[in-house]
Scaffold this motif. Structure first.
Motif, short mmCIF file in Angstrom:
data_model
loop_
_atom_site.label_atom_id
_atom_site.label_comp_id
_atom_site.label_asym_id
_atom_site.label_seq_id
_atom_site.Cartn_x
_atom_site.Cartn_y
_atom_site.Cartn_z
N LYS A 139 0.84 -1.36 0.06
CA LYS A 139 0.02 -0.11 0.15
C LYS A 139 0.92 1.50 -0.20
N ASP A 140 0.61 2.23 -0.66
CA ASP A 140 1.35 3.47 -0.85
C ASP A 140 0.85 4.38 0.32
N SER A 141 1.62 5.67 0.50
CA SER A 141 1.19 6.54 1.47
C SER A 141 0.03 7.09 1.41
N THR A 142 -0.54 7.08 0.15
CA THR A 142 -1.84 7.76 0.12
C THR A 142 -2.94 6.71 0.23
N GLY A 143 -2.69 5.56 0.66
CA GLY A 143 -3.87 4.27 0.87
C GLY A 143 -3.95 3.63 -0.19
N ARG A 144 -3.63 3.81 -1.43
CA ARG A 144 -3.69 2.88 -2.52
C ARG A 144 -2.98 1.72 -2.46
N VAL A 145 -3.70 0.67 -2.80
CA VAL A 145 -3.14 -0.75 -2.77
C VAL A 145 -2.07 -1.01 -3.85
N THR A 146 -0.97 -1.48 -3.68
CA THR A 146 0.02 -1.42 -4.73
C THR A 146 0.18 -2.69 -5.24
N ILE A 147 -0.65 -3.97 -4.90
CA ILE A 147 -0.61 -5.23 -5.30
C ILE A 147 -1.06 -5.29 -6.70
N ALA A 148 -0.42 -6.06 -7.56
CA ALA A 148 -0.84 -5.92 -9.08
C ALA A 148 -2.13 -6.57 -9.32
N GLY A 149 -2.96 -5.60 -10.15
CA GLY A 149 -4.14 -6.14 -10.38
C GLY A 149 -5.26 -5.82 -9.35
N TRP A 150 -5.04 -5.24 -8.12
CA TRP A 150 -5.79 -5.19 -7.21
C TRP A 150 -7.29 -4.29 -7.63
N MET A 166 -8.67 -12.69 -5.35
CA MET A 166 -8.13 -11.65 -4.81
C MET A 166 -6.94 -12.11 -3.80
N PHE A 167 -7.10 -13.36 -3.09
CA PHE A 167 -6.43 -13.89 -2.07
C PHE A 167 -4.90 -14.32 -2.92
N GLN A 168 -5.22 -14.87 -4.20
CA GLN A 168 -4.02 -15.31 -5.19
C GLN A 168 -3.15 -14.21 -5.22
N LYS A 169 -3.99 -13.07 -5.51
CA LYS A 169 -3.23 -11.70 -6.10
C LYS A 169 -2.16 -11.26 -4.95
N LEU A 170 -2.80 -11.54 -3.46
CA LEU A 170 -1.95 -11.17 -2.45
C LEU A 170 -0.80 -12.04 -2.37
N HIS A 215 1.92 -11.45 -4.71
CA HIS A 215 2.81 -10.24 -4.42
C HIS A 215 3.52 -10.61 -3.23
N VAL A 216 3.26 -11.29 -2.27
CA VAL A 216 4.41 -11.69 -1.29
C VAL A 216 5.51 -12.57 -1.99
N ARG A 217 5.03 -13.56 -2.87
CA ARG A 217 6.00 -14.17 -3.54
C ARG A 217 7.26 -13.26 -4.22
N ARG A 218 6.52 -12.45 -4.78
CA ARG A 218 7.35 -11.45 -5.59
C ARG A 218 8.24 -10.43 -4.85
N GLN A 219 7.97 -10.65 -3.45
CA GLN A 219 9.01 -9.84 -2.54
C GLN A 219 10.04 -10.70 -2.13
N GLY A 220 10.05 -11.74 -2.68
CA GLY A 220 11.08 -13.15 -2.36
C GLY A 220 10.71 -14.08 -1.31
N TYR A 221 9.48 -14.03 -0.89
CA TYR A 221 9.20 -14.86 0.28
C TYR A 221 8.95 -16.14 -0.48
N LEU A 222 8.99 -17.14 0.54
CA LEU A 222 8.64 -18.69 0.38
C LEU A 222 7.16 -18.40 1.12
N VAL A 223 6.10 -18.72 0.31
CA VAL A 223 5.01 -18.59 1.09
C VAL A 223 4.23 -19.88 1.44
N LEU A 224 4.00 -20.27 2.75
CA LEU A 224 3.61 -21.49 3.06
C LEU A 224 1.92 -21.19 3.77
N ASP A 225 1.12 -22.44 4.12
CA ASP A 225 0.13 -22.21 4.61
C ASP A 225 0.19 -22.84 5.96
#
Lengths: 502, 502
Positions: free
Chosen positions: B273-284, B373-377, B380-390
Motif C-alpha cells: 500500500k502506498d502512503s496515499t492508501g492505494r493498494v499496490t498489489i498488481a491487479g488489485w 483476490m487472495f491469489q493476487k496477494l 505479491h508476497v512471493r514477488r517480494q522474495g518470500y517462500l509462501v506457506l500455509d
C-alpha cells in the motif's frame, strides 16, 4: 602451544587446583546447591514488584548469613536494594568485586510452555532436544551436566548469584582462602536498566573501592567456550506510537478512507532500516570510536563461529550490517522488541485501530551518546513528515497534522564502556580461566548485551570485566528461560580459579 | 418539494401513521423495552461460545413466544441456530423478511473502559461528551434520546433484533396489522462470517421465500440521516506471519545480525500500500464492475459529508484512494485489523521476536472473486522474495529460505452483492422512510460494511435492502460499543413505516 604452557605454569597451577576444589565440592554437595537455587528461583523477581523484591532481598541476606557473611543493603529510595557482603583476606593486596543481579526480566505466564516463570522445574536436558521433566537430585545424587533448570532468572542472573556463593563455599569447605579480598555486589534492578545504580555507588564509593569488578552475568559463547568480555554496549529504549482516527472505526465502513496507524507505523519503520538490516537514519553510524588492533584481531577470531550459530538458530540469512556477528556488535543497533496494534488471531476484529506502537531498543557503542542518538531518531521521524510529540495528540493537533508520532525515550538509558584488552589484571583473569578448560577462552572486546558499566567507570573509576557462565541457548529475556547444569558448574570453576589466581 | 409532497400523499400517509404508532408505543412502554433489551445484552454472544449462544437462542425464543410468535430454530450442525418466526397477514400479497443477528464481535474485557462487554450500563449521553452513568428508566419514566446503552451487541445487532420486535409490538398494541406478511430471521453467527448461512438457507428455502429481505443492521449515515443501502462489500480475512530465528533471541547479543520478523513484516506491508492508501498489489483494482448512472449520482451526493466526518473523527487527511468516502467504498480495500509481535509497554523485553503476525481484512466489491483476490496477494508476497506457506516452516525450510511467510485465508470469505437502485419495492421502502423524517434519506449503492447477502442472491434469488438504525459513533466491533436511544426509536419508526407501506 601457548595454551598448553599456560596450563602447567605459575598462575595456571593455582587455577587447576581451583578446578579440583570446585569438582570436589560438586561431587559432595550438588543436590544441596541445586535445591537452594530452586528455592531462590521460586520467588518472583521483577524489579517493579516491590513486595517480592523485598522477599528476594531477605532470602539473599539469609543465604549470606548462613555462610557467615553479614549482608548490607545499599538502598536508594523506591528501588530494589543492592545486597553486599565481603570476605577480607589477611595479607591480600588486591580487591575484586564479584557482581551478579537477583532481579529478572518481566514474564508473561501465558507464553511459557515448559513451566511457569517462578515455578522452577528440572529437565533431563533441553526440552527441544527431548528433555523430560524429572525430580531435582536428592542428597547423594549427581545431576547430569546436560540437565537444565527452567525458571525466570535461572540463567539471568540468579544462577550467577548462586555460582558466586557456591565458589565461596567450595573454597571454604576445601580450607582455602581467596587470593584477593572479595566484595559481593548483588543488584536488584539490572533488568529495569539500573536507574538507581549511580546513587547506590555514590552512597558507598569508599566501601566499594576495588581493583576490578567482575560481572558474572550473561551467556557464554555460542560454541560453549568460556569467555571474557571487556566491554558492553550501551542501551536505550524508545517507544513510538502513531495515530489513526480518535476512536476505533469499522474497517468496512471506513477502510480505504480512514488512515490506518499500523500502516503508517510499518512505513515509518521501513524508512529506518533497509532489507539488509542497515539502519538508514542519517548519521546513525557516525561517532563510533574505532577499535584498536587487539580488539579487531579478537573479533576476527570470532567470525568462524557464525555459520554454526546461524544453523543452530534456523537463520537462513543474517543481516549484512557487518561481515560477522562480532563486528555487527561493534556498531549501534536499532531493533524492534515488540509491535502492537489492536489484536490478531482469535481476538482480531474488523476495526481500523486507533494507535500502533513499537518498542524499539537501541544498543550503543563506544563513542555514542544516547541523547544524541535519540535526537537522530526523532529528526528522522520528523523528516518523514511527522509531528513528533512526547505525549498523545490533542484534537486540534490531529486535524492540523496528518502524521503524528509520539516518540519517548524510556528512563534508564546509558552509554557503552570498554576496558582495554591489554590490562594486566584482565589478562590474569583470562589465564586463570584457560587453566580450567581444554578449549579456548574467547575474548570479546564488546558484549552484545548491555550493562551500565559506564557508571562504574564514571563513579568508581574501576576497570570492569565480564565472565559469563550461562548456556547461550538459555532463552534469556524470553519465555522458558533455563540454565544448563554443566554451565553452572563450569561457572563455579571459573570463579574459584579467579579467586585463586596470584 | 418532492420530499414535502411525499409526506402528504398516498404511501406517506400510511407511514406517518406508522410514526405515530411508534411514538405512542414509546411513550407508554419505553422502560419495559429498554429493560428487556438490557436483559438480552447481559448474555455473552460470541458465535464460538456455544453454551452462551444456546442461552441467547433460548431467550430469543421466549421473547418471541411471549409475543405470540412460535419460534423455529434452523440449525446447521455445530453452528449457532438461526431463529425464525412469522406473522402471516390475511390478504397480504407481499412477504418481507426482517433480518437481524443476535451474535456479537469477540471482546477483550481488559480493553473496555466504560463497562464490561456483557454488563449493559445506561449513560445520560455518550461518555466522551460528558455522559454519566444512570439507572435504566423504570416504568412510567422516559429515556432521553441522547442517552446510550453500553454493551457488546447494543448496536450490532441485538439492538436491531429488539427494534424489530418493538415495531411488531407497536403495531399490535395499536390494533394494526402489517401490510406485508412478515418473516423474522435472526442469525447467530454473522460476526463469525456466517459460514453456515448457505446450509441454513438451503434447509428451508421454501419457508423463507419472500419478495425482499430487509436487513436491520449497522450504523446510519454519519450525518445522523436515515439510510437505505442497496449493496454490500464482500469480506475476506487473511493472516500473514513472518519468521525470525527459531527461538527468541536477546536483542543485545543478536541485534544487528539476527533477522527481525517485525521488521520484515513492516517492509512487506509497506510494499502492499502506498502512503496515499492505494493498494499496490498488481491487479488489485482490476475486475471491478463499473457503477451505473443512478449509483454514481447517489455517491456524488454523499461526498458533501466527508469534511464533517473527518473533523468528527479527528482525521487530518483521509486516504486518497478515491475522491470521497462513498467512492472509496466502491473499490476493494486492504486494511490492517491488528498487528502483533512480542510485547510493547510494560511487558516489552529485550528480545528479537520469533514471529510477527498481521490480521488483514479485504473488502470486496461487485466483480471481485475472493479466491482470485487472495491469489493476487499471495503472488505479491512471493514477488517480494518470500517462500509462501500455509503453515509454519520446518527447520530445513528456514535455512533454505531467508524470507518465509505463512499466508492463510480464514474460513468465511464471501463476495459482494448489490440490488439495483431502481427496483420498485426498494423505492417504496425509501418513500416509507422519507415520511418518518424531516431530513433526507441517504441512498447508498454499497455499504462499507459486509454481509453475506451474496448467499441470498445465489440461493434464494431475492433482492436485499439494508435499513441500518444504530448511531454511527457506536464503537461498532470495538470496545465500549453503544446504542443511542434516539436511534433505537427512530429505527422502530422506520420498521413500522416499512410494515405499513402499501
Amino acid at each position: 602451544l601457548i595454551l598448553l604452557a599456560s596450563m602447567v605454569l605459575g598462575p595456571a597451577s593455582a587455577a587447576s587446583q581451583g578446578s579440583n576444589v570446585a569438582a570436589a565440592f560438586r561431587a559432595a554437595h550438588e543436590a544441596q546447591v541445586l535445591s537452594e537455587l530452586a528455592g531462590f528461583l521460586a520467588i518472583p523477581n521483577v524489579a517493579s514488584d516491590a513486595a517480592n523484591i523485598a522477599k528476594n532481598a531477605s532470602a539473599l541476606g539469609a543465604m549470606l548469613a548462613f555462610r557467615g557473611f553479614p549482608a548490607t543493603q545499599l538502598v536508594a529510595k523506591g528501588a530494589p536494594p543492592a545486597i553486599t557482603a565481603r570476605w577480607t583476606v589477611p595479607g591480600a593486596t588486591r580487591t575484586l568485586v564479584l557482581y551478579a543481579h537477583y532481579d529478572g526480566q518481566p514474564a508473561d505466564p501465558a507464553k511459557w510452555k515448559v513451566t511457569q516463570p517462578w515455578r522452577p522445574l528440572y529437565f533431563t536436558r533441553a526440552v527441544e532436544r527431548g528433555g523430560r521433566r524429572a525430580q531435582f537430585p536428592v542428597a547423594g545424587q549427581r545431576a547430569d551436566s546436560e540437565a537444565r533448570i527452567y525458571a525466570r532468572g535461572a540463567s539471568d542472573d540468579k544462577g550467577g548469584v548462586m555460582a558466586i556463593l557456591t565458589a565461596l563455599d567450595a573454597l571454604r569447605v576445601a580450607g582455602k582462602t581467596p587470593t584477593s579480598n572479595v566484595i559481593l555486589f548483588f543488584e536488584g534492578e539490572e533488568e529495569a536498566g539500573s536507574p538507581h545504580l549511580p546513587e547506590v555507588l555514590h552512597s558507598d564509593s569508599a566501601g566499594l573501592k576495588a581493583d576490578a569488578w567482575v560481572f558474572v552475568d550473561g551467556p557464554v559463547h555460542q560454541s560453549g567456550a568460556k569467555e571474557v568480555l571487556f566491554g558492553v554496549r550501551g542501551d536505550m529504549h524508545i517507544d513510538v506510537t502513531t495515530y489513526g482516527a480518535n476512536r476505533p472505526l469499522h474497517s468496512g465502513h471506513y477502510g480505504n478512507w480512514a488512515p490506518n496507524p499500523a500502516e503508517q507505523l510499518a512505513r515509518l519503520l521501513t524508512t529506518m532500516k533497509d532489507s539488509t538490516g542497515r539502519v538508514t537514519i542519517a548519521g546513525w553510524y557516525d561517532d563510533v570510536t574505532p577499535l584498536g588492533q587487539a580488539e579487531r584481531a579478537a573479533n576476527a577470531d570470532l567470525a568462524a563461529y557464525d555459520t554454526m550459530v546461524a544453523r543452530e538458530l534456523g537463520i537462513g540469512r543474517p543481516y549484512a550490517v557487518a561481515p560477522s556477528l562480532a563486528e555487527a556488535i561493534e556498531l549501534p543497533s536499532l531493533n524492534i522488541n515488540g509491535i502492537a496494534s489492536a489484536d490478531v488471531g482469535a481476538q482480531a476484529r474488523n476495526v481500523i485501530p486507533t494507535t500502533a506502537t513499537v518498542a524499539l531498543d537501541v544498543r550503543l557503542v563506544l563513542g555514542n551518546d544516547h541523547d544524541r542518538m535519540f535526537q537522530k531518531l526523532v529528526e528522522h521521524v520528523r523528516r518523514q513528515g511527522y509531528l513528533v510529540l512526547d505525549r498523545a495528540p490533542t484534537d486540534s493537533e490531529r486535524l492540523a497534522h496528518p502524521l503524528i508520532a509520539t516518540v519517548v525515550q524510556r528512563a534508564g538509558s546509558y552509554d557503552a564502556s570498554r576496558t582495554p584488552m591489554d590490562l594486566p589484571l584482565a589478562q590474569s583473569v583470562v589465564q586463570a580461566l584457560r587453566a580450567t578448560t581444554p578449549g579456548p577462552v574467547m575474548q570479546l572486546p564488546t558484549s552484545g548485551g548491555s550493562l551500565p558499566l559506564i557508571y562504574l567507570t564514571d563513579i568508581l573509576h574501576v576497570p570492569t570485566l565480564m565472565v559469563p557462565i550461562a548456556n547461550y541457548d538459555n532463552n534469556q529475556h524470553a519465555e522458558d528461560e533455563n540454565l544448563r547444569i554443566g554451565n553452572f558448574w563450569s561457572g563455579v570453576e571459573s570463579i574459584v580459579a579467579i579467586l585463586s589466581m596470584h
